[in-house]
Design a protein around this motif. Structure first.
Motif, PDB file in Angstrom:
ATOM      1  N   LYS A  48       0.830  -1.213   0.000  1.00 61.37           N
ATOM      2  CA  LYS A  48       0.000   0.000   0.000  1.00 61.37           C
ATOM      3  C   LYS A  48       0.860   1.256   0.000  1.00 61.37           C
ATOM      4  O   LYS A  48       0.553   2.225  -0.688  1.00 61.37           O
ATOM      5  CB  LYS A  48      -0.945  -0.006   1.209  1.00 61.37           C
ATOM      6  N   ALA A  49       1.952   1.230   0.769  1.00 61.36           N
ATOM      7  CA  ALA A  49       2.854   2.387   0.784  1.00 61.36           C
ATOM      8  C   ALA A  49       3.470   2.601  -0.592  1.00 61.36           C
ATOM      9  O   ALA A  49       3.558   3.744  -1.080  1.00 61.36           O
ATOM     10  CB  ALA A  49       3.941   2.198   1.836  1.00 61.36           C
ATOM     11  N   LEU A  50       3.872   1.527  -1.249  1.00 59.43           N
ATOM     12  CA  LEU A  50       4.439   1.637  -2.598  1.00 59.43           C
ATOM     13  C   LEU A  50       3.394   2.117  -3.604  1.00 59.43           C
ATOM     14  O   LEU A  50       3.708   2.904  -4.500  1.00 59.43           O
ATOM     15  CB  LEU A  50       5.029   0.299  -3.047  1.00 59.43           C
ATOM     16  N   ASN A  57       4.218   9.779  -7.281  1.00 55.87           N
ATOM     17  CA  ASN A  57       5.239  10.000  -8.312  1.00 55.87           C
ATOM     18  C   ASN A  57       4.603  10.201  -9.677  1.00 55.87           C
ATOM     19  O   ASN A  57       5.062  11.036 -10.467  1.00 55.87           O
ATOM     20  CB  ASN A  57       6.221   8.828  -8.360  1.00 55.87           C
ATOM     21  N   LEU A  58       3.558   9.449  -9.964  1.00 55.27           N
ATOM     22  CA  LEU A  58       2.870   9.566 -11.248  1.00 55.27           C
ATOM     23  C   LEU A  58       2.213  10.933 -11.379  1.00 55.27           C
ATOM     24  O   LEU A  58       2.323  11.582 -12.429  1.00 55.27           O
ATOM     25  CB  LEU A  58       1.837   8.455 -11.401  1.00 55.27           C
ATOM     26  N   SER A  59       1.557  11.388 -10.320  1.00 57.50           N
ATOM     27  CA  SER A  59       0.919  12.712 -10.396  1.00 57.50           C
ATOM     28  C   SER A  59       1.970  13.815 -10.515  1.00 57.50           C
ATOM     29  O   SER A  59       1.770  14.786 -11.240  1.00 57.50           O
ATOM     30  CB  SER A  59       0.012  12.955  -9.186  1.00 57.50           C
ATOM     31  N   ASP A  60       3.116  13.653  -9.842  1.00 59.42           N
ATOM     32  CA  ASP A  60       4.210  14.622  -9.978  1.00 59.42           C
ATOM     33  C   ASP A  60       4.755  14.630 -11.402  1.00 59.42           C
ATOM     34  O   ASP A  60       5.008  15.693 -11.976  1.00 59.42           O
ATOM     35  CB  ASP A  60       5.349  14.316  -9.000  1.00 59.42           C
TER      36      ASP A  60
END
Length: 117
Positions: A48-50, A57-60
């Motif tokens: 879940k953390a990953l 990271n994807l949204s960034d």
């Protein structure tokens, strides 16, 4: 009626057997099962953390790409405007040169007329 009684006894017997099996299983494997459950819980938490990190990271990355595309679009608009201005200037210079030729031609015609007289 006897069939109904037998059917109602069957689930009770099954539940008794299941609870006995569970009790034996807990006695034999109790510690290991708790350890496995704990390890599985840790693995699920890490997953879940990953997942959350990956979404972040994807949204960034998406916002970064959108910013770069906006910058590129702005740069392209600026370059296009510069090229358009340069073309307009060159066309104006060309018109001036042609106008000078016309003036030169008219001046030469006047000179030719003056020489003929």
């Amino acid at each position: 009626m006897e069939k109904k009684l037998e059917k109602s006894k069957a689930p009770e017997t099954t539940q008794e057997v299941d609870s006995r099996i569970a009790a034996v299983r807990d006695l034999i494997f109790g510690e290991n099962i708790q350890q496995y459950n704990s390890e599985f819980a840790d693995v699920y938490d890490k997953i879940k953390a990953l997942q959350n990190e990956t979404k972040s990271n994807l949204s960034d990355a998406i916002s970064n790409l959108e910013n770069k595309l906006a910058d590129l679009e702005s740069l392209m608009d600026h370059k296009f405007q510069d090229l358009n201005d340069d073309l307009d200037k060159r066309l104006a210079d060309l018109d001036d040169e042609k106008a000078d030729r016309r003036k030169l031609g008219k001046a030469l015609e006047k000179i030719a007329l003056m020489l003929q007289e």
